[in-house]
Write a protein that holds these residues in place. Structure first.
Motif, short mmCIF file in Angstrom:
data_model
loop_
_atom_site.label_atom_id
_atom_site.label_comp_id
_atom_site.label_asym_id
_atom_site.label_seq_id
_atom_site.Cartn_x
_atom_site.Cartn_y
_atom_site.Cartn_z
N UNK A 1 0.81 -1.13 0.00
CA UNK A 1 0.14 0.05 0.02
C UNK A 1 0.87 1.49 0.02
N UNK A 2 1.86 1.34 1.00
CA UNK A 2 2.82 2.51 0.55
C UNK A 2 3.60 2.50 -0.56
N UNK A 3 3.80 1.60 -1.40
CA UNK A 3 4.60 1.86 -2.69
C UNK A 3 3.41 2.40 -3.57
N UNK A 4 2.11 1.77 -3.27
CA UNK A 4 0.94 2.27 -4.34
C UNK A 4 0.55 3.54 -4.09
N UNK A 5 0.66 4.07 -2.82
CA UNK A 5 0.18 5.35 -2.47
C UNK A 5 1.47 6.27 -3.11
N UNK A 6 2.63 5.89 -3.21
CA UNK A 6 3.83 6.62 -3.59
C UNK A 6 3.43 6.79 -4.94
N UNK A 7 3.05 5.83 -5.83
CA UNK A 7 3.09 5.81 -7.32
C UNK A 7 1.91 6.44 -7.56
N UNK A 8 0.80 6.23 -6.89
CA UNK A 8 -0.49 6.80 -7.56
C UNK A 8 -0.86 8.37 -6.98
N UNK A 9 -0.33 8.64 -5.79
CA UNK A 9 -0.52 9.84 -5.41
C UNK A 9 0.61 10.92 -5.54
N UNK A 10 1.87 10.41 -5.28
CA UNK A 10 2.79 11.37 -5.41
C UNK A 10 3.76 11.60 -6.69
N UNK A 11 3.70 10.24 -7.45
CA UNK A 11 4.35 10.05 -8.77
C UNK A 11 3.43 9.93 -10.18
N UNK A 12 2.30 9.76 -10.00
CA UNK A 12 1.40 9.66 -10.96
C UNK A 12 1.37 11.05 -11.95
N UNK A 13 1.40 11.01 -13.19
CA UNK A 13 0.97 12.23 -14.05
C UNK A 13 -0.34 12.77 -13.34
N UNK A 14 -0.55 14.08 -13.50
CA UNK A 14 -2.15 14.70 -13.17
C UNK A 14 -3.09 13.98 -13.75
N UNK A 15 -3.06 13.68 -15.09
CA UNK A 15 -4.38 13.24 -15.64
C UNK A 15 -4.26 11.78 -15.67
N UNK A 16 -3.19 10.96 -15.00
CA UNK A 16 -3.36 9.65 -15.12
C UNK A 16 -4.55 9.21 -13.97
#
Length: 154
Positions: free
Chosen positions: A110-125
């Motif tokens: 979940x920590x990895x997923x949070x980092x990728x989807x909230x902090x590292x994802x492009x704004x429109x992804x």
């Protein structure tokens, strides 16, 4: 079971378990607790912000907390392995220990997923729901801590 018995009977495991040195069990357990504080102390800061607490604070300044969480995780992985080795036959057959490992694995995922989807994802992804991730993270780390503490009593 033979592997667990061998692991527990090594000189190092006996020293951790029975040694009178402050560098044995007390220091390893203290470092494990410190790692827990880093990992599970930083995680709620991010999670509570994702749940809407402190909305005025932007998310970006929380990004460095992931490094703190990873540091705590690796400290706990090392010290947890040492603590496991000292009592391998008991821990290796405990449902509470296995449950703790499952909760830790899910919490890290979940920590990895949070980092990728909230902090590292492009704004429109498209991303996973930050609030759902935050709730699941809080639940997993609470369960991991609870099952870990119960190991001392069962």
């Amino acid at each position: 079971m033979a592997l667990l018995t061998w692991l527990e009977s090594t000189g190092f495991s006996q020293w951790v378990r029975e040694g009178e040195s402050i560098w044995a069990f007390p220091t390893i357990l203290t470092l494990h607790t410190f790692g827990l504080g880093l990992l599970v102390g930083a995680s709620p800061i991010v999670n509570l912000r994702l749940l809407g607490i402190g909305r005025r604070m932007p998310l970006e300044p929380l990004r460095p907390l992931f490094s703190v969480m990873w540091g705590g995780f690796w400290l706990n992985a090392v010290t947890g392995s040492l603590l496991f080795a000292a009592d391998a036959t008991q821990r290796g057959t405990s449902l509470f220990f296995l449950a703790k490992l499952v909760f830790v694995a899910i919490g890290v995922a979940i920590m990895v997923r949070t980092r990728r989807s909230v902090f590292d994802a492009p704004p429109d992804a498209p991303t996973a729901s930050p609030k759902l991730l935050a709730l699941l993270s809080l639940a997993c780390w609470t369960a991991a801590i609870t099952t870990g503490r119960l190991l001392a009593y069962v």
